[in-house]
Write an enzyme that holds these catalytic residues in place. Sequence first.
Site, PDB file in Angstrom:
ATOM      1  N   SER A   1      46.399  56.549  43.251  1.00 29.99           N
ATOM      2  CA  SER A   1      45.702  57.695  43.837  1.00 29.99           C
ATOM      3  C   SER A   1      46.570  58.666  44.868  1.00 29.99           C
ATOM      4  O   SER A   1      47.556  58.116  45.409  1.00 29.99           O
ATOM      5  CB  SER A   1      44.770  57.100  44.847  1.00 29.99           C
ATOM      6  OG  SER A   1      44.382  57.808  45.994  1.00 29.99           O
TER       7      SER A   1
ATOM      8  N   TYR B   1      42.409  51.491  51.709  1.00 30.83           N
ATOM      9  CA  TYR B   1      42.507  52.082  50.357  1.00 30.83           C
ATOM     10  C   TYR B   1      43.659  52.840  50.239  1.00 30.83           C
ATOM     11  O   TYR B   1      44.422  52.370  48.917  1.00 30.83           O
ATOM     12  CB  TYR B   1      41.441  53.165  50.275  1.00 30.83           C
ATOM     13  CG  TYR B   1      41.225  53.803  48.749  1.00 30.83           C
ATOM     14  CD1 TYR B   1      40.601  53.166  47.653  1.00 30.83           C
ATOM     15  CD2 TYR B   1      41.840  54.878  48.532  1.00 30.83           C
ATOM     16  CE1 TYR B   1      40.785  53.618  46.502  1.00 30.83           C
ATOM     17  CE2 TYR B   1      41.758  55.450  47.176  1.00 30.83           C
ATOM     18  CZ  TYR B   1      41.107  55.011  46.151  1.00 30.83           C
ATOM     19  OH  TYR B   1      40.964  55.523  45.051  1.00 30.83           O
TER      20      TYR B   1
HETATM   21  N1  LIG Z   1      37.385  59.095  41.458  1.00 27.91           N
HETATM   22  C1  LIG Z   1      38.438  59.422  41.977  1.00 27.91           C
HETATM   23  O1  LIG Z   1      38.584  60.590  42.636  1.00 27.91           O
HETATM   24  C2  LIG Z   1      39.708  58.598  41.970  1.00 27.91           C
HETATM   25  C3  LIG Z   1      40.997  58.972  42.658  1.00 27.91           C
HETATM   26  C4  LIG Z   1      42.015  58.389  42.729  1.00 27.91           C
HETATM   27  C5  LIG Z   1      42.009  57.150  42.023  1.00 27.91           C
HETATM   28  N2  LIG Z   1      40.991  56.486  41.695  1.00 27.91           N
HETATM   29  C6  LIG Z   1      40.895  55.171  41.130  1.00 27.91           C
HETATM   30  O2  LIG Z   1      40.597  55.160  39.880  1.00 27.91           O
HETATM   31  C7  LIG Z   1      39.904  53.894  39.505  1.00 27.91           C
HETATM   32  C8  LIG Z   1      38.730  53.916  39.175  1.00 27.91           C
HETATM   33  O3  LIG Z   1      37.659  54.194  39.885  1.00 27.91           O
HETATM   34  P1  LIG Z   1      36.413  55.324  39.592  1.00 27.91           P
HETATM   35  O4  LIG Z   1      36.821  56.428  40.570  1.00 27.91           O
HETATM   36  O5  LIG Z   1      36.327  55.212  38.205  1.00 27.91           O
HETATM   37  O6  LIG Z   1      35.123  54.581  40.239  1.00 27.91           O
HETATM   38  P2  LIG Z   1      34.118  53.817  39.755  1.00 27.91           P
HETATM   39  O7  LIG Z   1      33.353  54.605  38.839  1.00 27.91           O
HETATM   40  O8  LIG Z   1      33.314  53.205  41.096  1.00 27.91           O
HETATM   41  O9  LIG Z   1      34.682  52.597  38.762  1.00 27.91           O
HETATM   42  C9  LIG Z   1      35.303  51.433  39.429  1.00 27.91           C
HETATM   43  C10 LIG Z   1      35.314  50.414  38.262  1.00 27.91           C
HETATM   44  O10 LIG Z   1      36.057  49.293  38.865  1.00 27.91           O
HETATM   45  C11 LIG Z   1      35.269  48.179  38.389  1.00 27.91           C
HETATM   46  N3  LIG Z   1      35.516  47.069  39.312  1.00 27.91           N
HETATM   47  C12 LIG Z   1      35.491  47.211  40.583  1.00 27.91           C
HETATM   48  N4  LIG Z   1      35.473  45.859  41.243  1.00 27.91           N
HETATM   49  C13 LIG Z   1      35.848  45.326  40.313  1.00 27.91           C
HETATM   50  C14 LIG Z   1      36.066  43.696  40.196  1.00 27.91           C
HETATM   51  N5  LIG Z   1      36.155  43.050  41.125  1.00 27.91           N
HETATM   52  N6  LIG Z   1      36.121  43.193  38.943  1.00 27.91           N
HETATM   53  C15 LIG Z   1      36.376  44.067  37.623  1.00 27.91           C
HETATM   54  N7  LIG Z   1      36.125  45.451  37.843  1.00 27.91           N
HETATM   55  C16 LIG Z   1      35.840  45.908  38.851  1.00 27.91           C
HETATM   56  C17 LIG Z   1      33.803  48.737  38.367  1.00 27.91           C
HETATM   57  O11 LIG Z   1      33.308  47.902  37.389  1.00 27.91           O
HETATM   58  P3  LIG Z   1      32.065  46.718  37.717  1.00 27.91           P
HETATM   59  O12 LIG Z   1      31.409  47.075  38.914  1.00 27.91           O
HETATM   60  O13 LIG Z   1      31.218  46.686  36.541  1.00 27.91           O
HETATM   61  O14 LIG Z   1      32.833  45.351  37.859  1.00 27.91           O
HETATM   62  C18 LIG Z   1      34.084  50.225  37.693  1.00 27.91           C
HETATM   63  O15 LIG Z   1      34.241  49.922  36.147  1.00 27.91           O
HETATM   64  C19 LIG Z   1      40.035  53.097  41.009  1.00 27.91           C
HETATM   65  O16 LIG Z   1      41.235  52.226  41.009  1.00 27.91           O
HETATM   66  C20 LIG Z   1      40.169  54.169  41.952  1.00 27.91           C
HETATM   67  O17 LIG Z   1      40.641  53.703  43.054  1.00 27.91           O
HETATM   68  C21 LIG Z   1      39.857  57.381  41.590  1.00 27.91           C
END
Ligand SMILES: NC(=O)c1ccc[n+]([C@@H]2O[C@H](COP(=O)([O-])OP(=O)(O)OC[C@H]3O[C@@H](n4cnc5c(N)ncnc54)[C@H](OP(=O)(O)O)[C@@H]3O)[C@@H](O)[C@H]2O)c1
Length: 252
Positions: free
Chosen positions: A143, A157
Amino acid sequence: MSAPSTTTLITGASSGLGAETARQLAARGHDLALCARRADRLADLEAEITAAHPDVRVVVRELDVTDDAQVFEVFRAFRADFGRIDRVVVNAGVGKGAPIGTGRPELNRETAMTNFVAALTQTEAAMEIFRDQNAGHLVMISSMSAVRGMPGGGTTYAATKAGVAHLAEGIRADVHGTPITVSVIYPGYIRSEMNESLKRIPFVVSTQKGVAAIVEAIEKGRARAHVPAWPWVPVGFALKHLPLPVARRMMG
Ligand SMILES: NC(=O)c1ccc[n+]([C@@H]2O[C@H](COP(=O)([O-])OP(=O)(O)OC[C@H]3O[C@@H](n4cnc5c(N)ncnc54)[C@H](OP(=O)(O)O)[C@@H]3O)[C@@H](O)[C@H]2O)c1
């Protein structure tokens, strides 16, 4: 004869960046091994991708990445399904947190366990496969928050995201000169369930646009990529080098 397809394993594929990465890689003809806890979401995604791209093979499995034994079991089962795994995207993550010392340690612990400890386990399971194949592409979703310690609810985080980036950099040094490659992706704000409740989201882009930049960086095998490059390359530089009183206003 057509070229053999690439098989990509994505954790946290039930929503947000993971689900959209699956859609965009499927559009490029990649086979997919998808996992997360919400099996119903995975089944819907599998049906959607298979309908849009009948030639793409999609296998889904339920996985809680904080369950170490299950991570190894599921990764190995995916490898058995496809015969090989070409790429693993360590993407599952949560965004919970509270300022350190303000009485909500459980939130920070959940984030640390999911985003760092479980990412380490996923990396162990992925590298076990890649070392055995003597080939593979590890993709770590870090991130932009990794570039500097963050205040408030983002402190843990940001620390986990710096941790996974460092982990991946170390592995890259380990496998240097071999067919195994490592990419670290530093996304800026991209719309997803993780940030839907945030009031102020600077420079946010749509899921499709943000993930297009991620997929481009992955497919090029970039060692590290701040995505989308504009404005996050200059913002990242500023965040890292500005004096703390200025930087904390940008980050807060
Ligand atoms: N969106 C942004 O702006 C942004 C920016 C920088 C980095 N990121 C990173 O991108 C990644 C994806 O996040 P997102 O933004 O797409 O958020 P999101 O829509 O909330 O997706 C998070 C995903 O992680 C899974 N997850 C969470 N805890 C888990 C567990 N214990 N076991 C298995 N799966 C788990 C969730 O699936 P289930 O709940 O179905 O298990 C979901 O599919 C993360 O690592 C986040 O830190 C996001």
